[in-house]
Design an enzyme around this catalytic site. Sequence first.
Site, mmCIF file in Angstrom:
data_model
loop_
_atom_site.group_PDB
_atom_site.id
_atom_site.type_symbol
_atom_site.label_atom_id
_atom_site.label_comp_id
_atom_site.label_asym_id
_atom_site.label_seq_id
_atom_site.Cartn_x
_atom_site.Cartn_y
_atom_site.Cartn_z
ATOM 1 N N GLU A 49 44.060 79.902 55.784
ATOM 2 C CA GLU A 49 43.001 80.823 56.186
ATOM 3 C C GLU A 49 43.411 81.448 57.494
ATOM 4 O O GLU A 49 43.697 80.743 58.456
ATOM 5 C CB GLU A 49 41.729 80.029 56.464
ATOM 6 C CG GLU A 49 40.717 80.034 55.389
ATOM 7 C CD GLU A 49 39.506 79.263 55.876
ATOM 8 O OE1 GLU A 49 38.926 79.644 56.898
ATOM 9 O OE2 GLU A 49 39.181 78.259 55.232
ATOM 10 N N ASP A 60 30.900 80.075 64.790
ATOM 11 C CA ASP A 60 31.987 79.254 65.301
ATOM 12 C C ASP A 60 31.611 78.500 66.569
ATOM 13 O O ASP A 60 30.911 79.010 67.431
ATOM 14 C CB ASP A 60 33.217 80.126 65.553
ATOM 15 C CG ASP A 60 33.901 80.510 64.250
ATOM 16 O OD1 ASP A 60 34.241 79.578 63.495
ATOM 17 O OD2 ASP A 60 34.053 81.705 64.000
ATOM 18 N N TYR A 174 33.786 77.685 49.088
ATOM 19 C CA TYR A 174 33.961 77.051 50.391
ATOM 20 C C TYR A 174 32.698 76.243 50.659
ATOM 21 O O TYR A 174 31.625 76.808 50.861
ATOM 22 C CB TYR A 174 34.144 78.143 51.442
ATOM 23 C CG TYR A 174 34.563 77.709 52.825
ATOM 24 C CD1 TYR A 174 34.003 76.591 53.445
ATOM 25 C CD2 TYR A 174 35.509 78.439 53.539
ATOM 26 C CE1 TYR A 174 34.384 76.207 54.716
ATOM 27 C CE2 TYR A 174 35.891 78.070 54.825
ATOM 28 C CZ TYR A 174 35.320 76.953 55.404
ATOM 29 O OH TYR A 174 35.690 76.582 56.673
#
Lengths: 271, 414
Positions: A49, A60, A174
């Site tokens: 990735e 994040d 995912y």
Amino acid sequence: MNRIDRIFAGHRSRGEKALMPFLTAGDPDLETTERLLEVAQRAGASVCELGIAFSDPIADGPVIQASMAHALGGGASPGRVLEMVARVRPKLKMGLVAMVSYSIVHRLGVGAFVRDAEQAGIDGCIFPDLPIEESGEACDAVAGAGLACSFLIAPTTPTDRAAQIAGASSGFVYVLSRGGLTGEQMELPAGLGGRIEGLRSVTDLPIAVGFGVSSRDQVRRVLEVADAAIVGSAIMRRVAARRDDGQDAVVEEVVEFMSELGEGLITGVSL
Amino acid sequence: MVMPTPTPTTDTRPNDTPDREGHFGPYGGSYIPETLHAAVEQLADEYNRARQDPAFTDRLRDLQQHYVGRPTPLYLAARLSEAAGGAPIYLKREDLAHTGAHKINNSLGQALLAIRMGKKRIIAETGAGQHGVATATAAAVFGLDCDVFMGTEDMRRQRPNVLRMQMLGARVVSVSSGSCTLKDATNAALRDWMESSPHTHYIIGSVVGPHPFPMIVRDLQSVIGTECRSQCLQQIGRLPDHLVACIGGGSNAAGLFYPFINDESVKLIGVEAGGRGPELGQHAAPLCKGQPGILHGSASYVLQDDDGQTADVHSISAGLDYPGVGPEHAYWHDSGRATYTSVTDSQALDAFNQLMRTEGIIPALESSHALAYATQLAASLSKDQTIVVNLSGRGDKDIDEVARLLQTDSSVVS
């Protein structure tokens, strides 16, 4: 057949699992990222990735946020990242998935971005802040370019919605091991195995697990239930620790950690 | 003539925007990580129940009247109007609401929603500190835990509000990433909510963010426009010709404008922060100078570079120092229902001084942007036209910063 599909089909037929490292493109610089991609492949990564830096990455944690700020400071624009990908692609057999905020893609135009990404040698896309409700145009563009498009499934996602998300995905889905942000954790959450079992009943796509997977031991435990383990912050923390010591030091650090993660696993792309 | 009584309510819906998924035409929506999907869906469901539940609407109305001090007055600023020349200027005195700004209208309503959802902790982002103070106040009056995220640059220039929040029992979490202002505080609050949403409600302070926030905040702020419309009919005997409000995220403007949306004779004007000039990075005027993009969970006008990276912004006013704007304003901008303009830092400072000297009222630097445009507009209109300015907040918080600017840069005042 898309490279991601081919890689996972190969793994499945041989009973193998996949290691999926995450790298912020441009941390510490794009030249080093290019070297780290080769390192990742040698260490047994099947798919990498590649995070395209964004000024406001709300999903994040502090490690990847700081990593992206550093990459942006060094000029790692989407265009320069794709130039780097085009340079390194002939040397790589592993899959390359671009992880990129839809804020960036929307500005560049999803059709143009996907076309440029495909031409550079990207195999799939993850838009972490694009919900399936808004994803029609993006899915069409990605499919039109022959790329995979993977959406995220959270612990709070109900089963019927998870089925819809898997339905909109291609390549792999995912699965977030936990709520919250990217970042390292000591423990994998209880119940992860059960969630993945539940997902198997609604999708045949390979299942990749990320968020909080940070050690060799955790990679192994994830791979007992999932098809792929995604490791991001644990790698980028090591990059950050050696950033000031030069490219070679960063590469050396990542070689060591990636080898540890991949040791004894039957993974990687058949060369 | 019929004299309607002001009836503050949260359910003033003259049109059917947004759609079920939060779209205002091509804007709005919910561009968020999947991890937050369950939390925003829970909020939308709870809000749909609450706004039809007298237990919620009556409680809110009672708080608006007896705690906030609503209705806030509509005041004819006679000496300001005379100084401007031309049309009379009325001020909707949100500065007189408890805590000194319109932000309390939203914070109390959302805190009630948090309680209905069983959430014991609330978080907020703040720029000028007014939304932080309002949320800390709501936390105090309802006994909730409260964390307020604030950029370090804003903590410096709005120090009185930092102290106020702390004394109210809130924790002020300093944010030193990016530009250290409102955008970064919003990132930090969203990150906290990614981890904490099962037990925490995020009270977004403006008509921004993913659906249903732009709708909820607009509805809660619509008490401003609903009151104002009734007051105009009572005090002036007719609807006003122009409504003027400053725009950061755009909540005070949305709250004033929305109840007038179907009154087509009423012109709606939003005033953005023109900062130091028209170059990217020198202002905070996405509707005037930006283009469509995605930021903080919704599609709207944003200030970005060519790669989609959020641009740096600048405004003298911490509350307007934001690169995005509410999606409904983008919709009104494109449809032409509202028009958007900007005034510079120094024009806002002039207006700040002018209101103090002509009316004895200290306006917030945010609201001073609306005043600056309104006085220009008044001069161009005849005396039989009327302008209403949303005086969205009081400027006590800005006194130290204005004094500093007057000392260090004589060019900012004429």
